[in-house]
Design a protein around this motif. Structure first.
Motif, PDB file in Angstrom:
ATOM      1  N   ALA A  10      19.035  34.933  19.497  1.00 44.15           N
ATOM      2  CA  ALA A  10      19.345  34.249  18.235  1.00 44.15           C
ATOM      3  C   ALA A  10      18.150  34.289  17.296  1.00 44.15           C
ATOM      4  O   ALA A  10      18.287  34.540  16.090  1.00 44.15           O
ATOM      5  CB  ALA A  10      19.754  32.802  18.515  1.00 44.15           C
ATOM      6  N   HIS A  11      16.940  34.036  17.859  1.00 46.66           N
ATOM      7  CA  HIS A  11      15.750  34.088  17.019  1.00 46.66           C
ATOM      8  C   HIS A  11      15.522  35.493  16.481  1.00 46.66           C
ATOM      9  O   HIS A  11      15.142  35.672  15.314  1.00 46.66           O
ATOM     10  CB  HIS A  11      14.529  33.647  17.830  1.00 46.66           C
ATOM     11  CG  HIS A  11      14.499  32.182  18.108  1.00 46.66           C
ATOM     12  ND1 HIS A  11      14.680  31.230  17.132  1.00 46.66           N
ATOM     13  CD2 HIS A  11      14.312  31.484  19.277  1.00 46.66           C
ATOM     14  CE1 HIS A  11      14.608  30.027  17.654  1.00 46.66           C
ATOM     15  NE2 HIS A  11      14.392  30.147  18.968  1.00 46.66           N
ATOM     16  N   ALA A  12      15.760  36.500  17.328  1.00 48.98           N
ATOM     17  CA  ALA A  12      15.601  37.876  16.852  1.00 48.98           C
ATOM     18  C   ALA A  12      16.603  38.193  15.745  1.00 48.98           C
ATOM     19  O   ALA A  12      16.273  38.840  14.745  1.00 48.98           O
ATOM     20  CB  ALA A  12      15.770  38.844  18.024  1.00 48.98           C
ATOM     21  N   ALA A  13      17.849  37.728  15.940  1.00 45.03           N
ATOM     22  CA  ALA A  13      18.868  37.964  14.903  1.00 45.03           C
ATOM     23  C   ALA A  13      18.496  37.264  13.602  1.00 45.03           C
ATOM     24  O   ALA A  13      18.659  37.821  12.506  1.00 45.03           O
ATOM     25  CB  ALA A  13      20.230  37.478  15.405  1.00 45.03           C
TER      26      ALA A  13
ATOM     27  N   ILE B  70       7.734  27.592  13.882  1.00 45.62           N
ATOM     28  CA  ILE B  70       8.006  28.506  12.758  1.00 45.62           C
ATOM     29  C   ILE B  70       7.735  29.944  13.165  1.00 45.62           C
ATOM     30  O   ILE B  70       8.516  30.864  12.848  1.00 45.62           O
ATOM     31  CB  ILE B  70       7.159  28.093  11.546  1.00 45.62           C
ATOM     32  CG1 ILE B  70       7.635  26.741  11.007  1.00 45.62           C
ATOM     33  CG2 ILE B  70       7.243  29.142  10.440  1.00 45.62           C
ATOM     34  CD1 ILE B  70       6.754  26.192   9.905  1.00 45.62           C
ATOM     35  N   LEU B  71       6.635  30.166  13.864  1.00 46.69           N
ATOM     36  CA  LEU B  71       6.304  31.528  14.279  1.00 46.69           C
ATOM     37  C   LEU B  71       7.320  32.074  15.278  1.00 46.69           C
ATOM     38  O   LEU B  71       7.660  33.272  15.249  1.00 46.69           O
ATOM     39  CB  LEU B  71       4.903  31.553  14.887  1.00 46.69           C
ATOM     40  CG  LEU B  71       3.744  31.278  13.913  1.00 46.69           C
ATOM     41  CD1 LEU B  71       2.432  31.251  14.651  1.00 46.69           C
ATOM     42  CD2 LEU B  71       3.719  32.326  12.809  1.00 46.69           C
ATOM     43  N   GLN B  72       7.830  31.230  16.187  1.00 46.81           N
ATOM     44  CA  GLN B  72       8.856  31.682  17.122  1.00 46.81           C
ATOM     45  C   GLN B  72      10.152  32.035  16.404  1.00 46.81           C
ATOM     46  O   GLN B  72      10.837  32.994  16.766  1.00 46.81           O
ATOM     47  CB  GLN B  72       9.110  30.604  18.174  1.00 46.81           C
ATOM     48  CG  GLN B  72       7.963  30.438  19.175  1.00 46.81           C
ATOM     49  CD  GLN B  72       8.230  29.343  20.183  1.00 46.81           C
ATOM     50  OE1 GLN B  72       9.314  28.745  20.180  1.00 46.81           O
ATOM     51  NE2 GLN B  72       7.245  29.066  21.046  1.00 46.81           N
ATOM     52  N   ARG B  73      10.493  31.254  15.392  1.00 43.99           N
ATOM     53  CA  ARG B  73      11.732  31.531  14.661  1.00 43.99           C
ATOM     54  C   ARG B  73      11.617  32.780  13.790  1.00 43.99           C
ATOM     55  O   ARG B  73      12.552  33.562  13.692  1.00 43.99           O
ATOM     56  CB  ARG B  73      12.096  30.330  13.784  1.00 43.99           C
ATOM     57  CG  ARG B  73      12.568  29.124  14.578  1.00 43.99           C
ATOM     58  CD  ARG B  73      12.706  27.910  13.680  1.00 43.99           C
ATOM     59  NE  ARG B  73      13.678  28.141  12.625  1.00 43.99           N
ATOM     60  CZ  ARG B  73      14.994  27.942  12.731  1.00 43.99           C
ATOM     61  NH1 ARG B  73      15.492  27.517  13.892  1.00 43.99           N
ATOM     62  NH2 ARG B  73      15.809  28.166  11.736  1.00 43.99           N
ATOM     63  N   ARG B  74      10.457  32.953  13.150  1.00 42.32           N
ATOM     64  CA  ARG B  74      10.288  34.092  12.251  1.00 42.32           C
ATOM     65  C   ARG B  74       9.890  35.355  12.989  1.00 42.32           C
ATOM     66  O   ARG B  74      10.154  36.458  12.516  1.00 42.32           O
ATOM     67  CB  ARG B  74       9.227  33.765  11.193  1.00 42.32           C
ATOM     68  CG  ARG B  74       9.655  32.671  10.231  1.00 42.32           C
ATOM     69  CD  ARG B  74       8.533  32.311   9.282  1.00 42.32           C
ATOM     70  NE  ARG B  74       8.173  33.436   8.428  1.00 42.32           N
ATOM     71  CZ  ARG B  74       8.750  33.710   7.260  1.00 42.32           C
ATOM     72  NH1 ARG B  74       9.734  32.966   6.826  1.00 42.32           N
ATOM     73  NH2 ARG B  74       8.351  34.743   6.541  1.00 42.32           N
ATOM     74  N   GLY B  75       9.227  35.192  14.169  1.00 45.85           N
ATOM     75  CA  GLY B  75       8.795  36.374  14.896  1.00 45.85           C
ATOM     76  C   GLY B  75       7.645  37.057  14.188  1.00 45.85           C
ATOM     77  O   GLY B  75       6.903  36.479  13.381  1.00 45.85           O
ATOM     78  N   LYS B  76       7.430  38.301  14.483  1.00 42.57           N
ATOM     79  CA  LYS B  76       6.375  39.090  13.862  1.00 42.57           C
ATOM     80  C   LYS B  76       6.857  39.688  12.553  1.00 42.57           C
ATOM     81  O   LYS B  76       6.914  40.896  12.362  1.00 42.57           O
ATOM     82  CB  LYS B  76       5.912  40.206  14.807  1.00 42.57           C
ATOM     83  CG  LYS B  76       5.302  39.705  16.099  1.00 42.57           C
ATOM     84  CD  LYS B  76       4.038  38.889  15.838  1.00 42.57           C
ATOM     85  CE  LYS B  76       3.400  38.436  17.117  1.00 42.57           C
ATOM     86  NZ  LYS B  76       2.167  37.681  16.883  1.00 42.57           N
ATOM     87  N   LEU B  77       7.254  38.797  11.652  1.00 42.07           N
ATOM     88  CA  LEU B  77       7.761  39.248  10.362  1.00 42.07           C
ATOM     89  C   LEU B  77       6.588  39.422   9.410  1.00 42.07           C
ATOM     90  O   LEU B  77       5.802  38.502   9.190  1.00 42.07           O
ATOM     91  CB  LEU B  77       8.753  38.229   9.788  1.00 42.07           C
ATOM     92  CG  LEU B  77       9.430  38.603   8.474  1.00 42.07           C
ATOM     93  CD1 LEU B  77      10.257  39.855   8.653  1.00 42.07           C
ATOM     94  CD2 LEU B  77      10.288  37.458   7.977  1.00 42.07           C
ATOM     95  N   ALA B  78       6.468  40.610   8.867  1.00 42.76           N
ATOM     96  CA  ALA B  78       5.342  40.910   7.981  1.00 42.76           C
ATOM     97  C   ALA B  78       5.621  40.361   6.601  1.00 42.76           C
ATOM     98  O   ALA B  78       6.764  40.242   6.166  1.00 42.76           O
ATOM     99  CB  ALA B  78       5.104  42.420   7.921  1.00 42.76           C
ATOM    100  N   SER B  79       4.570  40.027   5.886  1.00 42.59           N
ATOM    101  CA  SER B  79       4.685  39.555   4.515  1.00 42.59           C
ATOM    102  C   SER B  79       4.814  40.728   3.556  1.00 42.59           C
ATOM    103  O   SER B  79       4.920  41.882   3.954  1.00 42.59           O
ATOM    104  CB  SER B  79       3.469  38.685   4.159  1.00 42.59           C
ATOM    105  OG  SER B  79       2.286  39.440   4.319  1.00 42.59           O
TER     106      SER B  79
END
Length: 527
Positions: free
Chosen positions: A301-304, A11-20
């Motif tokens: 792809a994950h970044a996109a 999940i963390l790899q797919r979402r990346g450093k996405l802030a809440s």
């Protein structure tokens, strides 16, 4: 087999450093705490013999069934309809749609505020909602992709899937032992993960032409291993050109993407320039480049996806703000309309009061009341005498009414006394008759018993004096016409018994003393 830590890393790899929303980034520890919160919530409900219903995932609780005339609680797990339709196969959906046997226990809907406050340490309601939704969504996607999953839900049980899109939840043996039940047998072989190493290569890897060799120097290896006749020459290898674009399959969606890059040199991979490579080494380098391209494509792809998810979240926040602004505006409009309505009601009430006051004034002005003129003394005396006469008449009527009621009560009491006296007299007469009848019955019974006793004595005397006096046996005469009985007269029964007793009746006059003596002597001679 993927466990919960692997699921969180994915999940963390797919979402990346996405802030809440509050600006803090989601970490693996937060996801673990959310899952622990769910496990604690489920465990608390199970201890209270209740179930928990998470609408996007499952229903977990108890089923009450009858066993040997007693109620037995058995744990049950059922996926939600939305989860089944979205991620499970058709066969698994039909299997999970089968009704359960027994009466289900009461279920409690999942309360995110309660979960955040009571069962977590530092999480908020929004964090529990967002991260739990992400975990369930990614778990369903892995099950739909046919991945092997083995995730533990605290002390409640484990969720497993063997890659057939048919997940199963196995409760812990402690739950069954608490209810005195035997835990079902779980096939351990089905829960075993795929081997990390295998003896032979897979069919996909056999097409690469890679073979393992013993550890030896490179010069010795080239001297001992002859070149195959089908290998290309060094000139052919050097003149070989890689295509500039080739389709690379990403790891997330499975669709090929064109990668506009060639096998350019990088710091992490050796280059082909100025080196003489064999066919095997060349294939290795090509495979390495392709793997690197696939990895870079997957990262893109994950970044996109992360950027798209961030944009989607921004749009969602914007929509929420617009919706909240619209709700505030609508609330203001409703308050404004309510204010106008209340003001209109107040105006109508004021107008109604004014009209009523005007009508009252007009009605009061229609006659000469009040009239403040003095009354004549004679009229006053007549009025007072009339009031006194009416008062006296009312008092007289009250006295007559009270006397009438008092007389009626006395008459009622007198009639009740007379009826009670008559009943007492009848009861006393009945008791007196019963006493007389009892005495007569006792008297007749005693007389009958006395006569029977006398009769028995006379019979015994006759039997005893039979051998003593042979010429004149004692005569016992009974009047059979009227035998003594309880129905006859006592005096008549006494007169009917004829015996030779001197008390009842004397002997005949012809019997003399000599005869008696002769009888006595004859009886002595016989004796």
């Amino acid at each position: 087999m993927l466990n919960f830590d692997g699921l969180v890393q994915d999940i963390l790899q797919r979402r990346g450093k996405l802030a809440s929303k509050d600006g803090q980034s989601e970490s693996a520890q937060d996801y673990s705490e959310v899952w622990s919160t769910l496990a604690a919530y489920v465990n608390a409900c199970m201890e209270q013999k209740r179930g928990l219903h998470l609408s996007s995932f499952c229903k977990i609780g108890w089923i009450l069934s009858k066993k040997m005339g007693k109620g037995v609680h058995r744990p049950c797990f059922q996926f939600a309809d939305s989860f089944v339709r979205a991620y499970l196969s058709q066969e698994a959906a039909r299997k999970h749609a089968a009704p359960t046997q027994g009466e289900p226990c009461p279920f409690e809907d999942f309360n995110f505020s309660k979960a955040a406050i009571k069962f977590s340490n530092q999480l908020t309601k929004d964090q529990v909602f967002t991260m739990l939704r992400t975990i369930i969504s990614r778990l369903g996607e892995l099950i739909a992709e046919g991945k092997e999953v083995d995730i533990s839900l605290g002390d409640v049980g484990r969720l497993t899937c063997q890659g057939d899109r048919d997940p199963k939840f196995n409760f812990s043996a402690a739950l069954y032992s608490q209810e005195g039940l035997d835990a079902p047998q779980v096939d351990e072989s089905s829960m075993r993960s795929a081997p990390a190493f295998r003896k032979g290569p897979t069919p996909e890897a056999s097409g690469l032409g890679i073979q393992g060799t013993a550890a030896m120097p490179q010069e010795e290896y080239f001297q001992t291993q002859p070149m195959q006749a089908t290998m290309p020459t060094m000139q052919e290898e050097q003149s070989y050109q890689m295509p500039q674009t080739q389709p690379v399959t990403g790891m997330d969606s499975g669709s090929p993407r064109p990668v506009s890059r060639g096998l350019s040199a990088s710091n992490s991979a050796p280059s082909f320039a100025g080196s003489k490579l064999t066919a095997t080494q060349f294939k290795r380098e090509v495979a390495y480049k392709e793997a690197m391209d696939r990895h870079i494509a997957a990262m893109e792809a994950h970044a996109a996806e992360a950027v798209a998810e961030k944009d989607a979240w921004g749009h969602h926040v914007t929509d929420c703000l617009l919706q909240e602004r619209d709700e505030i505006h609508a609330k203001k409009e409703r308050n404004h309309m309510n204010l106008h309505f209340l003001q209109h009601q107040m105006a109508l009430g004021e107008q109604k009061r004014k009209e009523q006051r005007r009508e009252d004034i007009e009605a009061a002005s229609a006659h000469d009341f009040p009239k403040f003129s003095e009354v004549h003394p004679d009229e006053m005396k007549d009025f007072i005498h009339g009031q006194q006469a009416r008062m006296r008449q009312g008092l007289d009527e009250q006295v007559r009414t009270n006397n009438t009621l008092r007389n009626l009560a006395k008459q009622k009491e007198r009639s009740m006394e007379l009826s009670q006296l008559h009943a007492n007299r009848e009861e006393m007469a009945m008791l007196r008759k019963a006493e007389l009848a009892k005495k007569a019955y006792d008297r007749e019974a005693l007389a009958t018993a006395w006569n029977s006793e006398i009769r028995m004595k006379n019979i015994w005397k006759a039997i005893e004096s039979h051998n003593k006096v042979a010429s004149h046996p004692p005569q016992v005469m009974l009047n059979d016409a009227l035998p003594p009985s309880r129905g006859g007269s006592v005096m008549s029964a006494g007169r009917n018994i004829m015996t030779g007793s001197s008390r009842r009746q004397p002997l005949g006059a012809s019997t003399s003393l000599s005869q008696l003596e002769g009888r006595a002597g004859s009886s002595r001679g016989i004796m």
